[in-house]
Design an enzyme around this catalytic site. Structure first.
Site, mmCIF file in Angstrom:
data_model
loop_
_atom_site.group_PDB
_atom_site.id
_atom_site.type_symbol
_atom_site.label_atom_id
_atom_site.label_comp_id
_atom_site.label_asym_id
_atom_site.label_seq_id
_atom_site.Cartn_x
_atom_site.Cartn_y
_atom_site.Cartn_z
ATOM 1 N N GLN A 1 0.834 -0.936 -0.067
ATOM 2 C CA GLN A 1 -0.126 0.101 -0.147
ATOM 3 C C GLN A 1 0.766 1.202 0.033
ATOM 4 O O GLN A 1 1.904 1.298 0.536
ATOM 5 C CB GLN A 1 -0.816 0.065 1.181
ATOM 6 C CG GLN A 1 -2.006 -0.709 1.288
ATOM 7 C CD GLN A 1 -2.133 -2.103 1.445
ATOM 8 O OE1 GLN A 1 -1.215 -2.508 2.403
ATOM 9 N NE2 GLN A 1 -2.675 -2.843 0.716
ATOM 10 N N ASN B 1 -3.999 0.855 -2.621
ATOM 11 C CA ASN B 1 -3.523 -0.549 -2.954
ATOM 12 C C ASN B 1 -2.450 -0.580 -4.172
ATOM 13 O O ASN B 1 -2.235 0.516 -4.911
ATOM 14 C CB ASN B 1 -4.679 -1.270 -3.082
ATOM 15 C CG ASN B 1 -5.538 -1.572 -1.862
ATOM 16 O OD1 ASN B 1 -5.188 -1.941 -1.028
ATOM 17 N ND2 ASN B 1 -6.817 -1.604 -2.327
ATOM 18 N N CYS C 1 -6.666 0.680 6.695
ATOM 19 C CA CYS C 1 -5.599 -0.036 6.635
ATOM 20 C C CYS C 1 -5.008 -0.361 8.175
ATOM 21 O O CYS C 1 -4.511 0.898 8.627
ATOM 22 C CB CYS C 1 -4.375 0.135 5.647
ATOM 23 S SG CYS C 1 -2.880 -0.896 5.747
ATOM 24 N N ASN D 1 -2.479 -1.654 9.670
ATOM 25 C CA ASN D 1 -1.119 -1.584 9.812
ATOM 26 C C ASN D 1 -0.645 -0.049 9.559
ATOM 27 O O ASN D 1 0.103 0.307 10.072
ATOM 28 C CB ASN D 1 -0.598 -2.612 8.701
ATOM 29 C CG ASN D 1 -0.454 -3.891 9.345
ATOM 30 O OD1 ASN D 1 -0.362 -4.122 10.671
ATOM 31 N ND2 ASN D 1 -0.343 -4.795 8.434
ATOM 32 N N ASN E 1 -11.600 -8.088 0.514
ATOM 33 C CA ASN E 1 -10.355 -8.421 0.927
ATOM 34 C C ASN E 1 -10.814 -9.864 1.211
ATOM 35 O O ASN E 1 -12.151 -10.125 1.585
ATOM 36 C CB ASN E 1 -9.782 -7.723 2.235
ATOM 37 C CG ASN E 1 -9.298 -6.505 1.582
ATOM 38 O OD1 ASN E 1 -8.328 -6.382 1.024
ATOM 39 N ND2 ASN E 1 -9.916 -5.478 2.072
ATOM 40 N N GLU F 1 -5.108 -9.737 -0.272
ATOM 41 C CA GLU F 1 -5.774 -8.173 -0.311
ATOM 42 C C GLU F 1 -6.359 -7.685 -1.771
ATOM 43 O O GLU F 1 -5.559 -7.898 -2.581
ATOM 44 C CB GLU F 1 -4.601 -7.269 0.110
ATOM 45 C CG GLU F 1 -4.436 -7.272 1.548
ATOM 46 C CD GLU F 1 -3.411 -6.152 2.057
ATOM 47 O OE1 GLU F 1 -3.255 -6.035 3.206
ATOM 48 O OE2 GLU F 1 -2.639 -5.482 1.093
ATOM 49 N N ARG F 2 -7.495 -7.046 -1.421
ATOM 50 C CA ARG F 2 -8.193 -6.482 -2.480
ATOM 51 C C ARG F 2 -7.073 -5.491 -3.084
ATOM 52 O O ARG F 2 -6.545 -4.758 -2.491
ATOM 53 C CB ARG F 2 -9.347 -5.724 -1.953
ATOM 54 C CG ARG F 2 -10.109 -4.696 -3.060
ATOM 55 C CD ARG F 2 -11.281 -4.238 -2.541
ATOM 56 N NE ARG F 2 -10.691 -3.332 -1.099
ATOM 57 C CZ ARG F 2 -11.935 -2.418 -0.825
ATOM 58 N NH1 ARG F 2 -13.000 -2.540 -1.230
ATOM 59 N NH2 ARG F 2 -11.320 -1.691 0.318
ATOM 60 N N CYS G 1 -2.140 -8.109 7.407
ATOM 61 C CA CYS G 1 -3.234 -7.375 7.593
ATOM 62 C C CYS G 1 -3.796 -7.014 8.801
ATOM 63 O O CYS G 1 -4.540 -7.886 9.290
ATOM 64 C CB CYS G 1 -4.344 -8.092 6.376
ATOM 65 S SG CYS G 1 -5.571 -6.866 6.164
ATOM 66 N N GLY G 2 -3.914 -5.815 9.260
ATOM 67 C CA GLY G 2 -4.425 -5.254 10.477
ATOM 68 C C GLY G 2 -5.811 -5.340 10.722
ATOM 69 O O GLY G 2 -6.261 -5.861 11.221
ATOM 70 N N SER G 3 -6.452 -4.808 9.424
ATOM 71 C CA SER G 3 -7.826 -4.952 9.418
ATOM 72 C C SER G 3 -8.455 -6.175 8.897
ATOM 73 O O SER G 3 -9.565 -6.521 9.886
ATOM 74 C CB SER G 3 -8.532 -4.030 8.354
ATOM 75 O OG SER G 3 -7.657 -4.214 6.887
HETATM 76 N N1 LIG Z 1 -6.185 -3.996 0.463
HETATM 77 C C1 LIG Z 1 -6.956 -3.564 1.608
HETATM 78 C C2 LIG Z 1 -6.324 -2.528 2.277
HETATM 79 C C3 LIG Z 1 -5.236 -2.974 3.065
HETATM 80 C C4 LIG Z 1 -5.781 -3.470 4.382
HETATM 81 C C5 LIG Z 1 -4.297 -3.406 5.231
HETATM 82 N N2 LIG Z 1 -3.421 -4.670 4.799
HETATM 83 C C6 LIG Z 1 -4.418 -3.514 6.584
HETATM 84 O O1 LIG Z 1 -3.468 -3.703 7.265
HETATM 85 O O2 LIG Z 1 -5.597 -3.376 7.062
HETATM 86 C C7 LIG Z 1 -8.386 -2.905 0.906
HETATM 87 O O3 LIG Z 1 -8.720 -2.643 -0.272
HETATM 88 O O4 LIG Z 1 -9.222 -2.645 1.819
#
Ligand SMILES: N[C@@H](CCC[C@H](N)C(=O)O)C(=O)O
Length: 552
Positions: free
Chosen positions: A176, A194, A203, A205, A317, A335-336, A344-346
């Site tokens: 990202q 992305n 995101c 992280n 995602n 990840e999308r 990936c934190g979320s």
């Molecule tokens: N690709 C995700 C965003 C990335 C999320 C990230 N890795 C995290 O740490 O949360 C999207 O398009 O939502």
């Protein structure tokens, strides 16, 4: 009252604690969208023009037709999750919609054939950066209006080509691109793009990294950020752990969003050997599949199929989660707009929420990913989700505006001279012999000249990015640095992990497949660290920072 960053930051990446020994996928290209089939509750006619006219596929989504269950011996957990969800074929329910076959037959075969195979190759021993994010701030050096335009993706004719910046061969190489802007209501506004250039709403992280930068910069133990439609609060513990509160998850199908009305505990996707996923919006959309073993999943097959399925109007995602204990989840995330990630934190938060909703986990879990562990907690009170680093977040930065430094130094010199003259003391400055006004004039001129140069540099670099040459130049620069790193490796001065393919150089065919996941992501780390536009000593400094973060 918002506090402002004093410096321009570049580059982030997040912690890694320990490698996890399971296989990782390769970044497969998204499938032809024409291979997706969708069911809309209100769309009985369905578009078939783009669909391959194969023999009817035996699988369906949104109910209907055959509905294979996860194989019991393969995904026991998935089965128990299904039981917990009381999976039913919703096509048999009154009002259920009639649906197209979910997936192209050929694709299903791939999923089926490969779902059982195990990539035995252990995940590469990963260095500290698990998710690489490149962070650029612009509005300290650009007028706010321009920063605002940038935020909307353009500056005059030029377009910020996030995909070019993120490109693993010709750009910096990251999952990202994170951009920090001034905000009037919080400490900063953060945007996330992305690797394919699409914008993400959240995101986790990045929130931790930016939070750390802010707190370090502001000398505080808390900071606030506007990310997407949320205000994210970050806190730093005495031990250096960073915790961010990502707010409340959204669980209604419209909020995920999913195109047809459904129970988000069993999103109506029917994929052989996978249970129906749980949908969670943690600021961004996640589908969580609980499986018996994440290592058995061919995420590079499953991920794009689900990500691009048009049941998800904003794509999604894709997480595969394995419940190890009620407080420990192992997770892999597709990840999308990016592909499989190290962390990936979320997604970690989404897996926790899905686990809690299914009754298979506690509200507080450690989530282990190839890039390391994160702590997640879904608070009962307040209902918000907290995400914490296990160790220190390695959010390295470089401090830019040279003109600011020069300006500050000169002002100090003027003050020293003035005060020194007035008090008759022996204070000296480099401007002895000049009047304070003369010095001030020179300093001011110097300041504006440097500001103008900085602006010119940024505008030029952004414009160049439009043609990708900027990324190529950076890539070339990185290759020089990378060679130094490799020499150091040969000399035994650095740890032997890292990308050893030596392929990161100017002139490489940008159409070559993305080599992710890189064996060890030293290249990306170095790449991220070198995203320096006009700084000073910083390469060595960044290395040092990174080395420290590895050790911490
Ligand atoms: N690709 C995700 C965003 C990335 C999320 C990230 N890795 C995290 O740490 O949360 C999207 O398009 O939502």
């Amino acid at each position: 009252m918002a506090r402002h960053l004093q410096h321009q930051y570049i580059i982030l990446h997040v912690v890694q604690q320990r490698p996890i020994p399971y296989g990782g996928g390769t970044g497969a290209a998204p499938p032809d969208p024409g291979h997706e089939r969708i069911c809309h509750a209100d769309d009985q006619t369905r578009t078939t023009a783009a669909l391959p006219q194969a023999t009817p596929a035996p699988y369906t989504m949104c109910g209907g037709g055959t509905h294979p269950k996860a194989e019991p011996d393969h995904h026991e957990l998935a089965k128990s999750a299904e039981e917990a969800m009381e999976v039913v074929d919703i096509a048999h329910e009154p009002g259920a919609d009639i649906c197209e076959p979910a997936l192209n037959e050929a694709q299903l075969c791939i999923v089926e054939e490969e779902a059982g195979t195990v990539d035995q190759e252990p995940f590469p021993k990963i260095e500290p950066a698990n998710t690489l994010m490149c962070c650029i701030t612009v509005d300290q050096v650009l007028p706010h209006s321009i920063a605002k335009m940038l935020q909307h993706g353009s500056i005059g004719d030029a377009v910020v080509d996030y995909a070019a910046i993120a490109h693993r061969r010709t750009g910096v190489g990251c999952d990202q691109v994170v951009t920090i802007y001034r905000s009037s209501s919080t400490d900063c506004l953060v945007t996330i793009h992305n690797a394919d250039g699409s914008q993400a709403e959240m995101c986790g992280n990045a929130a931790m990294c930016v939070g750390k930068l802010l707190m370090d910069e502001l000398g505080t133990t808390s900071a606030s950020m506007t990310i997407g439609d949320r205000i994210v609060l970050a806190e730093k513990s005495k031990t250096g752990m960073i915790r961010v509160n990502l707010g409340k998850p959204k669980l209604a199908w419209q909020d995920i969003p999913i195109a047809c009305e459904c129970d988000t505990l069993r999103v109506p996707l029917s994929i052989p050997k996978y249970p129906q996923p749980v949908g969670v919006n943690m600021g961004n959309t996640h589908m969580v599949f609980f499986v018996a073993s994440v290592r058995n999943c061919k995420l590079e097959e499953l991920g794009p199929l689900v990500e691009h399925n048009s049941i998800f109007p904003q794509r999604t995602n894709v997480c595969v989660a394995e419940v190890v204990t009620r407080s420990q989840i192992t997770l892999r995330v597709w990840e999308r707009g990016t592909g499989e990630t190290f962390s990936c934190g979320s997604g970690s938060c989404a897996a926790l929420i899905a686990g809690v909703r299914l009754g298979v986990t506690e509200r507080k879990c450690t989530v282990s990913m190839p890039g390391g562990d994160l702590l997640t907690e879904w608070q009962e009170s307040g209902d918000t989700v907290e995400l914490s680093s296990v160790g220190k977040v390695a959010a390295s930065m470089c401090v830019v505006p040279a003109s600011m430094c020069v300006f500050a130094a000169c002002i100090a010199a003027v003050l020293i001279k003035t005060l020194g003259t007035k008090s008759g003391s022996a204070l000296e400055s480099p401007f002895v012999g000049f009047s304070a006004w003369a010095v001030l004039t020179v300093v001011t001129l110097l300041f504006f000249t440097l500001q103008a140069l900085e602006r010119a540099w940024y505008v030029a670099s952004i414009t160049a990015a439009k043609y990708r040459s900027f990324a190529a130049v950076i890539a070339w620069w990185l290759s020089l640095e990378r060679n130094k790193t490799r020499e150091a490796l040969v000399d035994g001065r650095a740890a032997p992990e890292g990308c050893g393919d030596g392929s990161f150089h100017r002139g490489i065919d940008p159409k070559e497949p993305d080599p992710r996941p890189c064996k060890g992501n030293g290249r990306q780390r170095v790449g991220s660290m070198l995203w320096l536009l006009d700084v000073t000593d910083s390469v060595a400094h960044q290395r040092e920072l990174c080395k420290n973060s590895i050790l911490s």
